[in-house]
Design an enzyme around this catalytic site. Sequence first.
Site, PDB file in Angstrom:
ATOM      1  N   HIS A 140       0.830  -1.214   0.000  1.00 23.77           N
ATOM      2  CA  HIS A 140       0.000   0.000   0.000  1.00 23.77           C
ATOM      3  C   HIS A 140       0.856   1.252   0.000  1.00 23.77           C
ATOM      4  O   HIS A 140       2.080   1.197   0.143  1.00 23.77           O
ATOM      5  CB  HIS A 140      -0.969   0.001   1.194  1.00 23.77           C
ATOM      6  CG  HIS A 140      -0.335  -0.087   2.539  1.00 23.77           C
ATOM      7  ND1 HIS A 140       0.394   0.939   3.106  1.00 23.77           N
ATOM      8  CD2 HIS A 140      -0.348  -1.079   3.463  1.00 23.77           C
ATOM      9  CE1 HIS A 140       0.794   0.587   4.307  1.00 23.77           C
ATOM     10  NE2 HIS A 140       0.374  -0.645   4.549  1.00 23.77           N
ATOM     11  N   CYS A 160       3.403  -4.632   6.486  1.00 25.77           N
ATOM     12  CA  CYS A 160       3.094  -4.467   5.060  1.00 25.77           C
ATOM     13  C   CYS A 160       4.296  -3.889   4.316  1.00 25.77           C
ATOM     14  O   CYS A 160       5.295  -3.508   4.903  1.00 25.77           O
ATOM     15  CB  CYS A 160       1.894  -3.537   4.892  1.00 25.77           C
ATOM     16  SG  CYS A 160       0.362  -4.215   5.547  1.00 25.77           S
TER      17      CYS A 160
END
Length: 185
Positions: A140, A160
Amino acid sequence: MQLSRVSVSLLALCTVGLLSFSGHNYRKVRFNRLNSELNGTPRILVDKTDYELSIFDDEGWYATYPVVFGEKTLGDKMWEGDRKTPEGEYKIVSKRPHDKWGKIMLLDYPTPADWAKYKERKAKGLIPKNKGIGNGIAIHGTWMRDDMAVDYFQNWTNGCVSLKRSEMDELFEMIPIGTKVTIRK
């Protein structure tokens, strides 16, 4: 108007400082085939040691984006909440806009291989009894107006992979659901 030696010295220091700041070497995307479309099936390789996400297609290397992760040691994910980015073979299972990070592409973590590593580590006592494996690992963008985190290698995620927002927009457009993602150290 004449400037004193002190004024000239201060002006020189300010100019040098501004030049140094303006000459900052921001981490840039590197393309092998600029202005060219991906050819065939794309694949993603995330190299944690080099802080890079590279895209490959049927012709080979296409582009490399600078990225950051979670915990600073760059170790393999052990349990939920350790802020480490997992290592292994994954695929993108969904893509969507995200309120905080612009765009997000969710990975299929945990895979059967991740479960096997988790169970083995837990059996060896490397994982506390009350810790689960976790989920929700994705690729992301950064927080709004926080792209400098990528330039300065500031690992801030909960495990992430994070790119600059505009670069995540590019990636989001070119990478389809189902794309294979390898994450390695």
